[in-house]
Design an enzyme around this catalytic site. Structure first.
Site, PDB file in Angstrom:
ATOM      1  N   ARG A  64     -38.369   8.865  -1.093  1.00 22.71           N
ATOM      2  CA  ARG A  64     -38.200   9.928  -0.092  1.00 22.71           C
ATOM      3  C   ARG A  64     -38.416  11.319  -0.687  1.00 22.71           C
ATOM      4  O   ARG A  64     -38.899  12.222  -0.022  1.00 22.71           O
ATOM      5  CB  ARG A  64     -36.807   9.835   0.535  1.00 22.71           C
ATOM      6  N   TYR A 117     -46.495  29.879  18.118  1.00 23.84           N
ATOM      7  CA  TYR A 117     -46.930  28.532  18.510  1.00 23.84           C
ATOM      8  C   TYR A 117     -45.907  27.949  19.503  1.00 23.84           C
ATOM      9  O   TYR A 117     -44.686  28.012  19.268  1.00 23.84           O
ATOM     10  CB  TYR A 117     -46.995  27.715  17.213  1.00 23.84           C
ATOM     11  N   ASP A 189     -45.521  31.627   9.717  1.00 19.78           N
ATOM     12  CA  ASP A 189     -46.448  30.514   9.927  1.00 19.78           C
ATOM     13  C   ASP A 189     -47.838  31.051   9.590  1.00 19.78           C
ATOM     14  O   ASP A 189     -48.391  31.870  10.324  1.00 19.78           O
ATOM     15  CB  ASP A 189     -46.351  30.059  11.392  1.00 19.78           C
ATOM     16  N   LYS A 214     -54.181  21.149   9.940  1.00 16.28           N
ATOM     17  CA  LYS A 214     -55.343  21.921  10.382  1.00 16.28           C
ATOM     18  C   LYS A 214     -56.367  22.010   9.235  1.00 16.28           C
ATOM     19  O   LYS A 214     -56.960  21.019   8.874  1.00 16.28           O
ATOM     20  CB  LYS A 214     -54.885  23.289  10.891  1.00 16.28           C
TER      21      LYS A 214
HETATM   22  C1  LIG Z   1     -50.587  22.908  14.905  1.00 13.62           C
HETATM   23  C2  LIG Z   1     -49.700  24.026  14.549  1.00 13.62           C
HETATM   24  C3  LIG Z   1     -48.390  23.804  14.128  1.00 13.62           C
HETATM   25  C4  LIG Z   1     -47.777  22.429  14.099  1.00 13.62           C
HETATM   26  O1  LIG Z   1     -48.436  21.561  13.243  1.00 13.62           O
HETATM   27  P1  LIG Z   1     -48.403  19.974  13.524  1.00 13.62           P
HETATM   28  O2  LIG Z   1     -48.897  19.406  12.262  1.00 13.62           O
HETATM   29  O3  LIG Z   1     -49.277  19.739  14.712  1.00 13.62           O
HETATM   30  O4  LIG Z   1     -46.968  19.608  13.805  1.00 13.62           O
HETATM   31  C5  LIG Z   1     -47.628  24.882  13.749  1.00 13.62           C
HETATM   32  N1  LIG Z   1     -48.114  26.138  13.818  1.00 13.62           N
HETATM   33  C6  LIG Z   1     -49.356  26.403  14.227  1.00 13.62           C
HETATM   34  C7  LIG Z   1     -49.839  27.798  14.272  1.00 13.62           C
HETATM   35  C8  LIG Z   1     -50.190  25.362  14.623  1.00 13.62           C
HETATM   36  O5  LIG Z   1     -51.423  25.623  15.060  1.00 13.62           O
END
Ligand SMILES: *Cc1c(COP(=O)(O)O)cnc(C)c1O
Length: 397
Positions: A64, A117, A189, A214
């Site tokens: 983990r 987001y 973020d 992403k």
């Molecule tokens: C997609 C996204 C997230 C979340 O990521 P996941 O891997 O889909 O949970 C968080 N912040 C932004 C800006 C995003 O585009």
């Protein structure tokens, strides 16, 4: 004589970090890549060494908390971004959740950018608020004026610059200066900026979150999130992830590290294509405005130039007023833009978001908004596709 493996020198430039960090050929029969090491149980040679496992968050001790595959990804990202350390978790949203839970308790006040987001907003309103945390959304473009919103009970400031639907840039250094004057940490973020185009810790951010799903993974096939932090905040973050049982799969970490190796050329190509498509769109009569900080016409362009070294290939296109049905018909006619959530992969995507439903501190006054993600296709094909679609907007429905 035994031959010695050369270790990469310190102070590598970022493209070199992407190629050389996190590798250990000397440990894996010379293999270029750290293999996928799947494990729950980790065996120790005797009871003494099992008892004496050392620091909870260093070294391999239990599945983990990570095997060498995950540590290789975390190490590479930490070097690239300039974090003390990085913690990988199972999705980008999990990274957001861990980072916020690490700081918030009932009675705290938290400032969150109004353009965040959507699922981050839902987590704040649905979960944090129910725990007794007061959530206040702020205008992402307020800069240093955030000082007026800071209270004795403010526990963190949460940023997303640019927002991934409406692309407002935030003045991160000004926000950080105001927050730090009151010892309040700044979380951000940075999924759009990527660890390649932005050095968050040089700009005053304390905790940097990425949806690795992403651009880092880059191939639309893995969910993963990462949290990087300063030396001061790293253990709080790592301890929170451990307390809630968050982990990341070795297979997914392997694919993310594999994606990271080609992050630079993918981003450079996608940025160049996105600029070409965005500049073409800007000149079209059907388009009111392109929301892309890399364009000189964008409201956030000066901040983007000052703080980032490049732009992701995700941007907004505000159309002039057209009937909803005509906009949908135009979107549906596209061949190369898939309809689907997410971005950062090799393929182009389109969505038709409704930002007016996702903000409370500011009012969305723009026209119909398309969000385009530009992939690795030939931009001439993408422009041809968009040209045919825009022509459809004039057809009577
Ligand atoms: C997609 C996204 C997230 C979340 O990521 P996941 O891997 O889909 O949970 C968080 N912040 C932004 C800006 C995003 O585009």
């Amino acid at each position: 004589m035994t031959a010695k493996w050369q270790k990469p020198p310190p102070n590598m430039r970022k493209d070199t970090i992407l190629s050389h960090a996190g590798r250990s050929p000397e440990r894996f029969d010379g293999a270029v890549n750290v293999p996928v090491i799947r494990a729950s149980t980790i065996l120790f040679p005797d009871v003494e060494s099992h008892e004496d496992r050392g620091d909870r968050f260093s070294g391999v001790r239990y599945g983990r908390s990570g095997t060498t595959t995950r540590f290789a990804l975390e190490e590479t990202l930490a070097q690239l971004e300039g974090a003390a350390r990085v913690c990988a978790v199972g999705s980008g949203l999990a990274a957001v959740v861990v980072a916020m839970l690490a700081f918030c308790r009932g009675g705290d006040h938290v400032l969150v950018a109004d353009n965040v987001y959507g699922p981050t907003r839902s987590f704040c309103l649905g979960r944090l608020q129910r725990m007794g945390v007061e959530i206040e959304f702020y205008d992402p473009e307020l800069g240093g004026a955030i000082e007026r919103l800071l209270r004795d009970s403010t526990r963190l400031v949460y940023c997303e610059s640019p927002g991934s639907l409406t692309f407002e840039m935030q003045d991160i250094p000004a926000i950080a200066a105001a927050a730090h004057a009151r010892s309040i940490p700044v979380l951000a973020d940075n999924t759009w900026a990527t660890p390649y185009f932005f050095r968050p810790f040089d700009k005053g951010i304390d905790v940097s979150i990425h949806a690795a799903t992403k651009y880092i993974v880059g191939h639309a096939d893995v969910m993963l999130g990462t949290i990087g932090a300063t030396p001061e905040h790293w253990r709080t973050i790592r301890q929170t992830a451990a307390d809630y049982g968050y982990t990341a799969s070795p297979d997914d970490c392997y694919l993310a590290l594999r994606g990271l190796r080609t992050l630079a050329p993918r981003l450079r190509t996608q940025q160049a294509s996105a600029l070409e498509v965005a500049r073409w769109l800007e000149r079209r009569p059907e388009v009111a405005r392109v929301r892309y900080p890399a364009l000189a016409s964008d409201a956030g362009h000066a901040l983007w130039r000052r703080d980032m070294s490049g732009a992701a290939s995700l941007f907004g296109v505000e159309l002039r007023p057209f009937p909803d049905a005509a906009v949908k018909a135009a979107i549906n006619s596209l061949h190369f833009f898939g309809h689907g959530s997410s971005w950062g992969g090799f393929e182009s995507l389109v969505t038709y978001p409704k930002p007016e439903q996702l903000r409370t501190a500011t009012i969305w006054r723009g026209g119909p908004l398309l969000r385009l993600h530009i992939g690795l296709e030939d931009p001439a094909d993408l422009i041809g596709d968009l040209e045919a679609a825009l022509a459809l907007l004039h057809a009577t429905v």
